[in-house]
Design a protein around this motif. Structure first.
Motif, PDB file in Angstrom:
ATOM      1  N   UNK A  87     -12.510  -0.029 -12.360  1.00 29.81           N
ATOM      2  CA  UNK A  87     -12.214  -0.720 -11.109  1.00 29.81           C
ATOM      3  C   UNK A  87     -13.168  -1.886 -10.891  1.00 29.81           C
ATOM      4  N   UNK A  88     -14.441  -1.674 -11.219  1.00 36.05           N
ATOM      5  CA  UNK A  88     -15.421  -2.745 -11.059  1.00 36.05           C
ATOM      6  C   UNK A  88     -15.116  -3.903 -12.000  1.00 36.05           C
ATOM      7  N   UNK A  89     -14.739  -3.577 -13.235  1.00 35.42           N
ATOM      8  CA  UNK A  89     -14.407  -4.625 -14.202  1.00 35.42           C
ATOM      9  C   UNK A  89     -13.186  -5.413 -13.748  1.00 35.42           C
ATOM     10  N   UNK A  90     -12.192  -4.723 -13.183  1.00 38.23           N
ATOM     11  CA  UNK A  90     -11.001  -5.413 -12.681  1.00 38.23           C
ATOM     12  C   UNK A  90     -11.356  -6.345 -11.530  1.00 38.23           C
ATOM     13  N   UNK A  91     -12.226  -5.892 -10.645  1.00 41.89           N
ATOM     14  CA  UNK A  91     -12.648  -6.734  -9.525  1.00 41.89           C
ATOM     15  C   UNK A  91     -13.406  -7.958 -10.020  1.00 41.89           C
ATOM     16  N   UNK A  92     -14.251  -7.765 -11.030  1.00 42.01           N
ATOM     17  CA  UNK A  92     -15.010  -8.893 -11.569  1.00 42.01           C
ATOM     18  C   UNK A  92     -14.090  -9.896 -12.259  1.00 42.01           C
ATOM     19  N   UNK A  93     -13.121  -9.409 -13.027  1.00 41.93           N
ATOM     20  CA  UNK A  93     -12.162 -10.311 -13.681  1.00 41.93           C
ATOM     21  C   UNK A  93     -11.359 -11.088 -12.650  1.00 41.93           C
ATOM     22  N   UNK A  94     -10.957 -10.411 -11.580  1.00 40.97           N
ATOM     23  CA  UNK A  94     -10.172 -11.080 -10.537  1.00 40.97           C
ATOM     24  C   UNK A  94     -10.962 -12.196  -9.874  1.00 40.97           C
TER      25      UNK A  94
END
Length: 254
Positions: A87-94
């Motif tokens: 979830x953190x990686x997805x937020x960072x990519x976004x």
């Protein structure tokens, strides 16, 4: 009861801490240390794009087992504090990824934490995997470190595709400022970085008189160190770890 060895081979401790990152922000980090009070070098581990996960923490502990104080900062602490790695990686990519300036500040904070430990010999290296490989080179161009390792970091050279999710550029303009010896470990089957990108990096660093040791592995693609992924390539990973251990041993001590 006998006193513990000053080097305590194989014995280590690991814990979650906070370090002061870019802008004096407190960021989560994972610290692993050998037991004993012998002076030793430190290693900043820059996690891969999937984030501050179990695999990154296992790598950090491995450096402690090799005799280094090692710390892995959670580069996504601000985007998703306390979130699961995916979830953190997805937020960072976004959000376009970790800004370069912030990354340098966070690695600097991790390095300063290592140098402040009572066991520090004053030397700190950096290593990064995937996006962290590029960030390892970026750090070595902007900070006073003692060694750097780039594990298949994309877009140190080459052109970033327009559809790439991270808002980054290559580091060609920064390579003349590389301040430390660099070890590069790459897979010949990788597309980013391709062997043409690796050759360009080798050429540019040679033109600027930099200390660069590149090694590319037959049959290996991107992520060949990742034991929990199909990309894991045993011969490349085993040889790569031997080269990392030798390289850090020369430049950081142990």
């Amino acid at each position: 009861m006998s006193e513990p060895s000053p080097t305590a081979p194989g014995s280590l401790t690991a814990t979650t801490i906070s370090v002061t990152g870019h802008g004096d922000d407190p960021i989560e980090a994972y610290l692993a240390r050998p037991e004993g009070g012998a002076a030793r070098g430190g290693v900043v581990v820059i996690h891969h794009m999937p984030g501050y996960d179990r695999a990154s923490k296992e790598i950090t502990r491995r450096f402690a087992e090799l005799g280094y104080d090692a710390v892995c900062p959670n580069l996504y602490s601000r985007e998703a504090p306390g979130a699961a790695p995916d979830d953190a990686a997805a937020a960072a990519r976004a959000a376009g990824g970790v800004p370069d300036e912030r990354l340098v500040g966070d690695v600097d904070g991790a390095a300063r934490h290592l140098r402040a430990l009572p066991t520090s010999n004053g030397k700190v290296g950096v290593i990064g995997y995937c996006s962290g490989g590029r960030q390892s080179v970026l750090s070595a161009c902007n900070l006073d470190l003692d060694a750097a390792v780039d594990c298949y970091g994309a877009f140190v050279t080459g052109t970033v595709p327009t559809e790439f999710p991270l808002k980054i550029s290559n580091l060609v303009d920064q390579l003349p400022n590389l301040r430390t010896p660099l070890l590069g470990l790459f897979g010949k089957e990788d597309k980013y970085p391709s062997q043409d990108h690796v050759a360009e990096l080798e050429r540019l660093l040679a033109e600027h008189g930099k200390d660069f040791e590149p090694h590319s592995y037959e049959g290996a693609g991107h992520g060949f160190f990742a034991v929990d992924r199909p990309s894991y390539h045993v011969p490349a990973a085993n040889d790569g770890w031997e080269r990392i251990q030798s390289f850090f041993g020369r430049h950081l001590g142990s």
